[in-house]
Design an enzyme around this catalytic site. Structure first.
Site, mmCIF file in Angstrom:
data_model
loop_
_atom_site.group_PDB
_atom_site.id
_atom_site.type_symbol
_atom_site.label_atom_id
_atom_site.label_comp_id
_atom_site.label_asym_id
_atom_site.label_seq_id
_atom_site.Cartn_x
_atom_site.Cartn_y
_atom_site.Cartn_z
ATOM 1 N N TRP A 325 0.728 -1.234 0.367
ATOM 2 C CA TRP A 325 0.364 -0.278 0.237
ATOM 3 C C TRP A 325 0.622 1.563 0.074
ATOM 4 O O TRP A 325 0.527 2.152 -0.861
ATOM 5 C CB TRP A 325 -0.802 0.110 0.928
ATOM 6 N N HIS A 326 2.330 0.589 0.905
ATOM 7 C CA HIS A 326 3.199 1.967 0.689
ATOM 8 C C HIS A 326 3.585 2.664 -0.192
ATOM 9 O O HIS A 326 4.135 3.924 -0.770
ATOM 10 C CB HIS A 326 3.789 1.824 2.428
ATOM 11 N N GLY A 327 3.968 1.613 -0.963
ATOM 12 C CA GLY A 327 4.195 2.509 -2.664
ATOM 13 C C GLY A 327 4.584 0.948 -3.816
ATOM 14 O O GLY A 327 4.823 0.126 -2.971
#
Lengths: 479, 302
Positions: A325-327
């Site tokens: 989700w963070h990247g």
């Protein structure tokens, strides 16, 4: 438009005055909120407005259809699935396409297939992960019957695009935020004053702690081979304070700004670095995201019901998705894996819910055991941040390796001001750990006197301006 | 509601006044930009040699070692666009000016305008202290406080009774002494090269055009324009990107041909040793003395 910019200093009071003095009534206020939020979002990239409008509109239509075909289970399932696929599809294309295309090409190359995969030059829209998850939660909640689909399209647009939390959260649930846009709002003096104080505290954390740490962190991580192990460890600790100051500072400003408009957002951080184990850390860090994953992934997968193997599988999935989700980067995936490795032993020993209260409840200072627990947890988290912050996995392991192989205890040559400011903020948060933020002091000792409180706000504000580090963008904008 | 608005306004007024007083103090602290502006207003009529450009000439060209009536109007990160703005601003005062010296460095044609990068705040100095009207009075370039770290740094210097870094009486940047030199300066050269090496050449045409405008302006005003590349250390020039360097030289050759300019290149001059450098691409005060003397001799040979 950043929260710590002159533009926001003009935007916020202007909107406040229009909201309370010009727009009479709920509908007018909601229209103003939507217009202002789209203006706020357009200040990054006006082209991305079409994405957020599409996401919002599709989720609104899906919910209306779900409401209409409530009794037809299969159709409801198809509508919900279509909406999820559409939203995740947009997110996937704009955030993950290059990562997966590139990884797939590398995988094929490993097996001897020479593939030159096409990567697209796509701009990552600010905050796309935040508002997409907010839209998803609404559709799923309507499908599950937790919330009724609203017909008020303006209120729904306000719910998805509400500017304080639009680009970096907290990721609100429709069950909490949407009803607030459907109710008339009344100005509450005490809440607005506290909102202002929370904004001030958020600004101080961002500009004093995070931005000062950022200068040293950037220098250390960029040329980490030039520093010995003690400086590298120091750099990682500073990054822990930077990301906390940055993200929780942003959340404080978001929550405080919302309160000026009579809207209450959920708490996103609850002193995560005072956690006694990793499980407690995850109950206190980025709460809106972790609870989102709990409610929409972990529990639907079976949660903690079933065999240990299933619980471990569910936990693993949640942490991997959380990392991703963070990247679109392997470092984030490995960061998720690292945390799952720390979490699983607690799960196996049924110790993952040992600490649900505040540390040193009813005491000024923690016990020696608590200090040791907090330090250990903090250090474990710090090593995770190295993986998170590094440019690549190779560099992360090299960085960590150097901490252990080239460690010579010494006084840091960089970031002394940053660590001093971080320490002061930690002390303030510790002393006020039962409050939502440390500036809730109106009933405490000499702070009962308004003049003393004002003096403190004044000093903090001036210090924030004068001692701020170089202005850096909020880290979580990129997610 | 009224109470809230009143108290908020009161607080903002209090805090704003404090910051306003700070702005006043910072603006009135002597600095090299305000000094150079004052010098030009008072002495430009006697000026014959004007040195413009970036830190390479600010720290590398010592007017006192050059011909009489020379002045160093270079500043850190000053690019040809600002060279032209300053030239246009002060030329009406310069009755005897006949020669303008401008450095051309490895990065000159490839740097973005500094307003677009982390050095945007340099534009504040031109706006506030030299009266260069490139940006409007309502822009962030008209307020010291818009660049908080520099603003607070200057204010803290004031509170501690310290002065801001200054140039000498003829505009030369003092401070690059041997005592001030980092022990890792040779090693650090690789990072400087990395910073100076362009990721793409998008800025090339714009920068070349700016330098052409300077050359055209000089031509129209009967000024002799001299292009100079200042000496750099071996640890710096050996790492430079060949393609970027060749592109630079070819642009310089084109300029010299089109405008009949003289060009002096000391980039790899072996007469300069370690003591002459402050870092990979800047001369020390000793090196500046040596370089200016050599340049003077070479000028005299013409």
């Amino acid at each position: 438009m950043q929260f710590n910019s002159i533009e926001y200093l003009i935007f916020l009071p202007t909107l406040f005055l229009l909201y309370w003095f010009v727009c009479k009534g709920r509908k007018a206020q909601n229209i103003l909120i939507v217009a202002a939020s789209y203006f706020f979002y357009a200040s990054w990239n006006p082209r991305c407005l079409i994405l957020i409008a599409t996401t919002t509109l599709c989720s609104y239509i899906s919910a209306q259809l779900l409401h209409r075909y409530e009794s037809k289970k299969t159709l409801s399932r198809i509508i919900t699935a279509s909406n999820i696929i559409l939203n995740l599809g947009i997110l996937g294309v704009f955030k993950y396409f290059n990562f997966f295309a590139d990884s797939f090409a590398r995988l094929l190359n490993t097996f001897g297939f020479n593939v030159d995969w096409v990567t697209l030059d796509i701009l990552l829209p600010v905050g796309i992960s935040f508002y997409t998850f907010q839209a998803l939660s609404y559709t799923i909640d309507v499908y599950k019957g937790k919330i009724t689909a609203t017909k008020d399209i303006v209120a729904f647009f306000a719910y998805i695009s509400f500017f304080p939390q639009l680009v970096a959260g907290p990721i609100e649930r429709a069950t909490n935020l949407l009803p607030q846009f459907l109710q008339p709002r009344r100005f509450d003096y005490a809440s607005a004053v506290d909102g202002m104080r929370q904004i001030l505290w958020g600004l101080a954390k961002k500009m004093l702690v995070a931005d000062n740490c950022a200068m040293a962190v950037d220098a250390i991580f960029r040329d980490y081979r030039m520093f010995d192990g003690s400086m590298l460890l120091f750099g990682a600790i500073l990054f822990a304070f930077q990301i906390y100051g940055d993200f929780s500072g942003y959340s404080d400003i978001a929550i405080g700004s919302s309160r000026l408009f009579g809207i209450n957002l959920m708490q996103n951080f609850r002193l995560p670095y005072f956690s006694r184990d990793i499980a407690e850390f995850w109950r206190r860090w980025h709460i809106s995201l972790t609870t989102w994953f709990r409610d929409y992934i972990y529990i639907p997968l079976g949660g903690s019901r079933g065999t240990k193997a299933i619980v471990i599988r569910n936990t693993l999935i949640v942490f991997l998705v959380s990392g991703l989700w963070h990247g679109a980067n392997l470092t984030f995936v490995c960061w998720g894996l690292y945390h799952v490795l720390l979490f699983i032993p607690l799960l196996l020993l049924n110790r993952n819910r040992r600490y649900t209260n505040t540390v040193a409840e009813n005491r000024l200072l923690p016990t020696a055991k608590e200090v040791l627990q907090m330090l250990t947890t903090f250090l474990l988290v710090v090593f995770g941040w190295i993986i998170f912050r590094a440019e690549s996995i190779g560099k992360a392991f090299d960085y960590i390796g150097r901490i252990f192989t080239d460690f010579h205890p010494s006084m840091p040559t960089l970031g002394r001001r940053a660590i001093l400011l971080a320490t002061l903020s930690v002390i303030a948060e510790w002393l006020q750990r039962h409050k939502q933020h440390p500036l809730q002091i109106e009933h405490k000792g000499v702070f009962r006197y308004r003049a003393v409180r004002w003096a403190l706000y004044y000093i903090l504000f001036i210090a924030t301006i004068l001692l701020a580090g170089s202005n850096t963008e909020f880290i979580y904008f990129q997610f | 509601m009224k109470r809230f608005v009143t108290y908020t306004l009161l607080f903002m007024l209090l805090a704003g006044s404090t910051l306003g007083v700070g702005e006043y103090i910072v603006r009135n602290m002597p600095n090299s930009y305000s000094y150079k502006h004052r010098w030009m207003l008072d002495n430009a009529s006697q000026l014959e040699y004007l040195i413009l450009g970036s830190s390479h000439t600010y720290y590398g060209f010592l007017p006192s070692a050059f011909f009489d009536n020379s002045f160093n109007l270079a500043n850190v990160s000053q690019n040809p666009e600002y060279d032209l703005l300053l030239l246009k601003k002060y030329l009406p005062l310069c009755k005897r000016l006949h020669t303008v010296v401008i450095p051309v460095s490895y990065f000159t044609f490839f740097d973005k305008p500094f307003e677009q990068g982390s050095e945007w705040h340099f534009a504040i100095n031109y706006k506030l202290y030299m009266g260069v009207d490139k940006h409007s009075n309502l822009s962030k370039y008209n307020f010291e406080i818009s660049n908080r770290p520099v603003y607070s740094g200057k204010l803290l210097s004031f509170l501690k009774g310290k002065e801001l870094p200054m140039c000498d009486t003829l505009g030369f940047g003092v401070g690059y002494t041997i005592d001030d030199k980092a022990s890792t300066w040779k090693y650090d050269a690789q990072y400087i090269v990395k910073r100076h090496t362009a990721v793409n050449w998008d800025e090339f045409d714009g920068n070349l055009d700016n330098l052409r405008k300077v050359a055209q302006f000089c031509k129209e005003n009967d000024l002799r324009l001299i292009l100079v590349t200042t000496p750099t250390a071996e640890s710096y020039y050996t790492l430079l990107d060949k393609a970027q360097l060749e592109k630079t030289y070819s642009a310089i050759t084109g300029l010299c041909n089109d405008y009949s300019l003289n060009y002096y290149n000391y980039m790899t001059d072996i007469r300069f040793n370690d003591d002459d450098f402050h870092d990979g691409d800047h001369l020390s005060d000793i090196g500046a003395q040596k370089f200016t003397t050599i340049l003077k001799e070479d000028f005299s040979k013409e």
